[in-house]
Structure formats: C-alpha cells, structure tokens
Design a protein around this motif. Structure first.
Motif, PDB file in Angstrom:
ATOM      1  N   HIS A 181      10.950  29.367 -20.280  1.00  0.00           N
ATOM      2  CA  HIS A 181      11.076  30.816 -20.453  1.00  0.00           C
ATOM      3  C   HIS A 181      10.465  31.554 -19.266  1.00  0.00           C
ATOM      4  O   HIS A 181       9.883  30.952 -18.372  1.00  0.00           O
ATOM      5  N   LEU A 182      10.621  32.840 -19.292  1.00  0.00           N
ATOM      6  CA  LEU A 182      10.124  33.730 -18.254  1.00  0.00           C
ATOM      7  C   LEU A 182       9.113  34.686 -18.890  1.00  0.00           C
ATOM      8  O   LEU A 182       9.353  35.184 -19.989  1.00  0.00           O
ATOM      9  N   THR A 183       8.013  34.925 -18.214  1.00  0.00           N
ATOM     10  CA  THR A 183       7.037  35.921 -18.656  1.00  0.00           C
ATOM     11  C   THR A 183       6.863  36.927 -17.530  1.00  0.00           C
ATOM     12  O   THR A 183       6.594  36.544 -16.390  1.00  0.00           O
ATOM     13  N   SER A 184       7.037  38.218 -17.851  1.00  0.00           N
ATOM     14  CA  SER A 184       6.896  39.287 -16.852  1.00  0.00           C
ATOM     15  C   SER A 184       5.839  40.281 -17.292  1.00  0.00           C
ATOM     16  O   SER A 184       5.660  40.530 -18.489  1.00  0.00           O
ATOM     17  N   ILE A 185       5.159  40.862 -16.294  1.00  0.00           N
ATOM     18  CA  ILE A 185       4.142  41.885 -16.555  1.00  0.00           C
ATOM     19  C   ILE A 185       4.378  43.069 -15.625  1.00  0.00           C
ATOM     20  O   ILE A 185       4.872  42.910 -14.507  1.00  0.00           O
ATOM     21  N   LEU A 186       3.990  44.259 -16.096  1.00  0.00           N
ATOM     22  CA  LEU A 186       4.210  45.495 -15.345  1.00  0.00           C
ATOM     23  C   LEU A 186       3.257  46.559 -15.870  1.00  0.00           C
ATOM     24  O   LEU A 186       3.083  46.688 -17.086  1.00  0.00           O
ATOM     25  N   CYS A 187       2.658  47.300 -14.982  1.00  0.00           N
ATOM     26  CA  CYS A 187       1.849  48.454 -15.389  1.00  0.00           C
ATOM     27  C   CYS A 187       2.469  49.690 -14.749  1.00  0.00           C
ATOM     28  O   CYS A 187       2.462  49.829 -13.519  1.00  0.00           O
ATOM     29  N   LYS A 188       3.026  50.579 -15.569  1.00  0.00           N
ATOM     30  CA  LYS A 188       3.733  51.757 -15.069  1.00  0.00           C
ATOM     31  C   LYS A 188       2.791  52.877 -14.640  1.00  0.00           C
ATOM     32  O   LYS A 188       3.090  53.623 -13.721  1.00  0.00           O
ATOM     33  N   GLU A 189       1.644  52.999 -15.318  1.00  0.00           N
ATOM     34  CA  GLU A 189       0.842  54.207 -15.121  1.00  0.00           C
ATOM     35  C   GLU A 189      -0.146  54.166 -13.960  1.00  0.00           C
ATOM     36  O   GLU A 189      -0.562  55.210 -13.477  1.00  0.00           O
ATOM     37  N   SER A 190      -0.532  52.976 -13.507  1.00  0.00           N
ATOM     38  CA  SER A 190      -1.495  52.894 -12.403  1.00  0.00           C
ATOM     39  C   SER A 190      -1.596  51.456 -11.909  1.00  0.00           C
ATOM     40  O   SER A 190      -1.176  50.535 -12.606  1.00  0.00           O
ATOM     41  N   PRO A 191      -2.184  51.271 -10.727  1.00  0.00           N
ATOM     42  CA  PRO A 191      -2.498  49.903 -10.312  1.00  0.00           C
ATOM     43  C   PRO A 191      -3.547  49.327 -11.271  1.00  0.00           C
ATOM     44  O   PRO A 191      -4.314  50.076 -11.887  1.00  0.00           O
ATOM     45  N   VAL A 192      -3.575  48.021 -11.398  1.00  0.00           N
ATOM     46  CA  VAL A 192      -4.535  47.389 -12.304  1.00  0.00           C
ATOM     47  C   VAL A 192      -4.952  46.037 -11.748  1.00  0.00           C
ATOM     48  O   VAL A 192      -4.160  45.337 -11.119  1.00  0.00           O
ATOM     49  N   GLU A 193      -6.212  45.695 -11.954  1.00  0.00           N
ATOM     50  CA  GLU A 193      -6.718  44.373 -11.602  1.00  0.00           C
ATOM     51  C   GLU A 193      -6.831  43.554 -12.877  1.00  0.00           C
ATOM     52  O   GLU A 193      -7.538  43.941 -13.815  1.00  0.00           O
ATOM     53  N   ILE A 194      -6.118  42.434 -12.933  1.00  0.00           N
ATOM     54  CA  ILE A 194      -6.175  41.566 -14.110  1.00  0.00           C
ATOM     55  C   ILE A 194      -7.503  40.806 -14.098  1.00  0.00           C
ATOM     56  O   ILE A 194      -7.885  40.214 -13.081  1.00  0.00           O
ATOM     57  N   ILE A 195      -8.210  40.846 -15.234  1.00  0.00           N
ATOM     58  CA  ILE A 195      -9.506  40.178 -15.336  1.00  0.00           C
ATOM     59  C   ILE A 195      -9.492  39.016 -16.341  1.00  0.00           C
ATOM     60  O   ILE A 195     -10.438  38.234 -16.404  1.00  0.00           O
ATOM     61  N   ASP A 196      -8.413  38.913 -17.124  1.00  0.00           N
ATOM     62  CA  ASP A 196      -8.306  37.828 -18.098  1.00  0.00           C
ATOM     63  C   ASP A 196      -6.847  37.735 -18.533  1.00  0.00           C
ATOM     64  O   ASP A 196      -6.185  38.762 -18.718  1.00  0.00           O
TER      65      ASP A 196
END
Length: 164
Positions: A64-79
């Motif tokens: 499968h495919l997993t996608s992520i996106l944050c529309k409202e601002s840049p973000v740093e993934i911490i977990d």
C-alpha cells in the motif's frame, strides 16, 4: 491417564482464554493516548483503504501507499508509527526512528513543507501467515509556532488473496 486428561484440559482452556479478539474497530474506540487532546492538522491517507494481499513464494505481501500533507503550515515530525487494533483497543505496533522518515517519505530533516505531499510508495506488511487486521498510521509534529499537531488514518488488511 487421568493426569494427561487434566493437563490437556488445562492447556485447551488456557489456549482459548489467551486468544486475541482481532475484530475491527466500531468507530467509537478512544484514540491512542499520545493522539488524544492533540489537534488533527496533518492529512494522512492510506491507499488502498482495504488492502488485499498477494503471495510471493512462501510469504504474503499487503502492499500500500501512505501519504502525509500539512496544508496550514510547515511542520517538523517528531514521532510517527503504527498501531494495531485488537482486544477492543489500539495497541502500539511500532514507533519508527525519525531518520527513517526522510528515507521512506522523501522529506528532509523530518520537515514537511506547507502544502507539499510526501508519500511512502513501497509501504507493505509482510508475513508468513495469511491474516487480516486493522492498523492506524499516526504522525505527530510541531508547527513553526510551537503547536503540537497530529494526523492519522486507518487501513484494513484482509485475507482476500489476489493471486490464488
């Protein structure tokens, strides 16, 4: 003989009581604790939503495919990681090392740029046994303003073998 029957009865009873309930979520189960009270602002999509396996050699693959996106601002993934659903609750399967995010999703230094999708196109569950179940992929990040946000999505893995 009586001794063997008692041992057999004890083993059978223990086996029945030890089995997990792998039925799927009903929709009203609480989120895992680390996602509770965290605003959901990261879009997460698993495709396909219902994931059927293929068999290659002696192993089963749920690709499968997993996608992520944050529309409202840049973000740093911490977990980030995945939970499995059994016994009526979400149980942590794995929290991934942050350095793997860049390799699998194509980000840089765990940073998601605003409005930019990141995808793990070769995400797959591999096993020697054919069994279905539910997983919840989650991501937790920090915005430039210091707010902790999250995103998550479920995926249902089936036992409907595609290449009989």
């Amino acid at each position: 003989m009586k001794k063997y029957l008692i041992i057999c009865l004890v083993l059978c009873t223990t086996s029945l009581l030890a089995q997990r309930d792998w039925s799927g979520p009903k929709g009203n189960e609480p989120l895992p604790e680390k996602l509770q009270n965290v605003r959901r602002a990261i879009d997460v999509i698993n495709f396909p939503k219902e994931n059927d396996p293929i068999k290659i050699g002696d192993r089963y693959y749920w690709k499968h495919l997993t996608s992520i996106l944050c529309k409202e601002s840049p973000v740093e993934i911490i977990d980030y990681g995945a939970y499995l659903f059994y016994d009526g609750t979400w149980n942590l399967r794995k929290s991934y090392p942050l350095k793997e995010l860049d390799k699998t999703f194509g980000s840089k230094k765990q940073q998601l740029l605003q409005g930019t999708p990141y995808s793990w196109t070769d995400n797959q569950r591999i096993g020697k046994n054919l069994y279905g179940g539910w997983a919840l992929w989650y991501f937790i990040g920090i915005t430039e303003d210091g707010e902790t946000i999250c995103g998550y999505d479920t995926i249902n893995t089936t036992t409907h073998l595609l290449n009989n």
